[in-house]
Structure formats: C-alpha cells, structure tokens
Design a protein around this motif. Sequence first.
Motif, PDB file in Angstrom:
ATOM      1  N   ALA A  77      16.599  -0.087   2.288  1.00  0.00           N
ATOM      2  CA  ALA A  77      16.312  -1.794   0.848  1.00  0.00           C
ATOM      3  C   ALA A  77      17.143  -2.513   1.223  1.00  0.00           C
ATOM      4  O   ALA A  77      17.083  -3.429   1.251  1.00  0.00           O
ATOM      5  CB  ALA A  77      16.525  -0.618  -0.018  1.00  0.00           C
ATOM      6  N   LEU A 136       8.111  -0.669 -11.380  1.00  0.00           N
ATOM      7  CA  LEU A 136       8.845  -1.277 -10.924  1.00  0.00           C
ATOM      8  C   LEU A 136       8.964  -2.529  -9.991  1.00  0.00           C
ATOM      9  O   LEU A 136      10.395  -2.841  -9.662  1.00  0.00           O
ATOM     10  CB  LEU A 136       8.126  -0.676  -9.455  1.00  0.00           C
ATOM     11  CG  LEU A 136       8.029  -0.930  -7.442  1.00  0.00           C
ATOM     12  CD1 LEU A 136      10.153   0.155  -7.810  1.00  0.00           C
ATOM     13  CD2 LEU A 136       7.791  -0.254  -6.666  1.00  0.00           C
ATOM     14  N   LYS A 141      14.281   1.623 -10.518  1.00  0.00           N
ATOM     15  CA  LYS A 141      14.182   2.831  -9.809  1.00  0.00           C
ATOM     16  C   LYS A 141      12.412   3.308 -10.435  1.00  0.00           C
ATOM     17  O   LYS A 141      12.378   3.751 -11.179  1.00  0.00           O
ATOM     18  CB  LYS A 141      14.992   3.130  -9.244  1.00  0.00           C
ATOM     19  CG  LYS A 141      16.038   2.851  -8.778  1.00  0.00           C
ATOM     20  CD  LYS A 141      17.028   3.202  -8.483  1.00  0.00           C
ATOM     21  CE  LYS A 141      18.675   2.314  -7.797  1.00  0.00           C
ATOM     22  NZ  LYS A 141      19.308   2.722  -7.528  1.00  0.00           N
ATOM     23  N   PRO A 162      13.096  -0.794  -5.491  1.00  0.00           N
ATOM     24  CA  PRO A 162      12.476  -2.271  -5.863  1.00  0.00           C
ATOM     25  C   PRO A 162      13.534  -3.054  -5.052  1.00  0.00           C
ATOM     26  O   PRO A 162      15.319  -3.008  -5.001  1.00  0.00           O
ATOM     27  CB  PRO A 162      13.153  -2.908  -7.540  1.00  0.00           C
ATOM     28  CG  PRO A 162      14.006  -1.805  -7.746  1.00  0.00           C
ATOM     29  CD  PRO A 162      13.679  -0.448  -6.885  1.00  0.00           C
ATOM     30  N   ILE A 169      12.329 -10.379  -7.650  1.00  0.00           N
ATOM     31  CA  ILE A 169      11.823  -9.135  -6.948  1.00  0.00           C
ATOM     32  C   ILE A 169      11.205  -9.647  -5.428  1.00  0.00           C
ATOM     33  O   ILE A 169       9.826 -10.858  -5.602  1.00  0.00           O
ATOM     34  CB  ILE A 169      11.371  -8.004  -7.516  1.00  0.00           C
ATOM     35  CG1 ILE A 169      11.889  -7.780  -9.156  1.00  0.00           C
ATOM     36  CG2 ILE A 169      10.520  -7.275  -7.404  1.00  0.00           C
ATOM     37  CD1 ILE A 169      13.306  -6.858  -8.798  1.00  0.00           C
ATOM     38  N   ALA A 172       9.143  -3.651  -2.440  1.00  0.00           N
ATOM     39  CA  ALA A 172      10.162  -2.294  -2.744  1.00  0.00           C
ATOM     40  C   ALA A 172       9.223  -1.450  -1.959  1.00  0.00           C
ATOM     41  O   ALA A 172       8.461  -1.758  -1.326  1.00  0.00           O
ATOM     42  CB  ALA A 172       9.519  -1.622  -4.378  1.00  0.00           C
TER      43      ALA A 172
END
Length: 276
Positions: A77, A136, A141, A162, A169, A172
Amino acid sequence: MFERSFLRFFALVMMFVTGYGLAQAPISPSSIAKSPVASSSVAQSQHEADAQSLLSAFVSYTDLRMKGVQQSLETLASTTEARSAKWENMKPLLSSYQRSDAGLIVWFVRPDGTYSTVDKGPMDVTLSDRDYFPALMSGQKIMGALVISKSTGQRSAVIAIPMEKNGKIIGAIGASLFLDKLSEQVDSALALRPDAAFFSLAPNGRSTLHKQTDRRFVDPRELGSETLKKAANEMLSNPEGETTYEFDNATKKAIYRTSPLTQWKFVITFTDAHRK
C-alpha cells in the motif's frame, strides 16, 4: 514459500510436544504409575500439559500468519504503484505477492466499493455491503473480518489496509485469507489424537478455524448442546481459562486463550477422562 515456513515452524513445535498425551504418540509406560487411579491421573495431567503447549503454538502461529499478511499489505500500500489508485499500475505487484502465497487472494477496493482481484480483475459486484467496509473507508485497518469471498466462494478472513492521499481515502489493498486451507494446515501439523480437537471463535461466536470441516463458520451455541452453549459463552466472556461441556456423547475439557491481535478465542479440547 509460506507453506515451507509453516512446516518449519510446526516441526520445531512438534519437537517439544510429540510424546505428550494429545499428539499421536503413546505416553511412555515408565511415566505412568501401576495403579489404575494413579495411571489415569498422570495421563490426564499429561493431556493438560500437552494441550497448553499446543494451544500456545496454535495461537502464536495464527497470529504470526495474519500479522505477516498485514505487514506485506502495508508494504504494498505504500508503493507508488498502489498509491496511484490505478489497477493497471498496481496489478503486477499484487500478482507477485499472491504468487508467493497460495493461501489467499489479493484485491484493491475503491471508495465506492468497486474492486478488482488478482485472479479475475474488475468484479461486477461491490464490497460496499460488507460489515467492515465503512470502517475501512474511514481509515481503519481491518484484521480478521469473516466473509464468504465473493470472488472465490471460500470462507475467508479479511485483512485490509486503507490508503490515504491528501487527507482523503483513495482505496484499500486487502487479502482474503482462506480459513479452510489454514485449518487443514493446522490439523496436519498438530496431528492430534482422535479424542482431541482445536477450534477458534470470532467475537460474535462463529468458528473461524476448526478441525472438522462441517463446523467451520458455525456458532457452537447453535449445535443443540446446552452445556456447549454455556461453555462457548464462558469462552467469549473471558480472556482465558478452562471449561467442560457435553458433546458428541462425551465430556470434553477445553482450554482457551484470546489472541491480542484478532480477539479470536483459540481452543484445544480433549476428552475429560475423569468425567466419562
């Protein structure tokens, strides 16, 4: 790669527990007194000692397994490819990770719930109806949410990270860890005697891992035994302990402990010889 690490881990564990009362190996005759009462008492103590060792291994391995997946997803990520929020950019990285671990499927979900998986690409269903989805997308998490995977149909535990950009955001990255496969690996490695078993319970009471296939994702409080229902409620209410219940025409003794990572209750059970 992961399966080799799994086998190495449990090979070390079994060096310590083989020969105890719950592993598929006999107790040394010299360790048991001659009288039937003393013999039964020693055997029962051996059962309990073995159960504690196996319970520690069961909890530690599962937590390490799930934490390892979480750390891998965090690394993915953080990459430029993932933070582009474009599937075509991140797919090679996610595919490489999934190839290294046959026990899960990796995916990317957008804020509207649409998502893509390594195996199938863009899906024609969304994740917006999943219980974990609002948390999320608020930046939390996810660790161990139970689902029947929409892409594979397998019983899975969701682990997801995420991704945020400029205070927003953007999606994810997640993995659906196959619990049936994990249960089978644990069963094979622990090699319990027929009168012993293992299982774990999510906070809502549903079994996450279980020695028996037909009892995975089942709430033991719904299996028709009032003593099992009482024992399950006790397990769900306390961080650790011991309890007994009647099930499958036998008196079972269970020792249990809570995972600090998932809050699952991990349990080793065996026939209580003193209460047959």
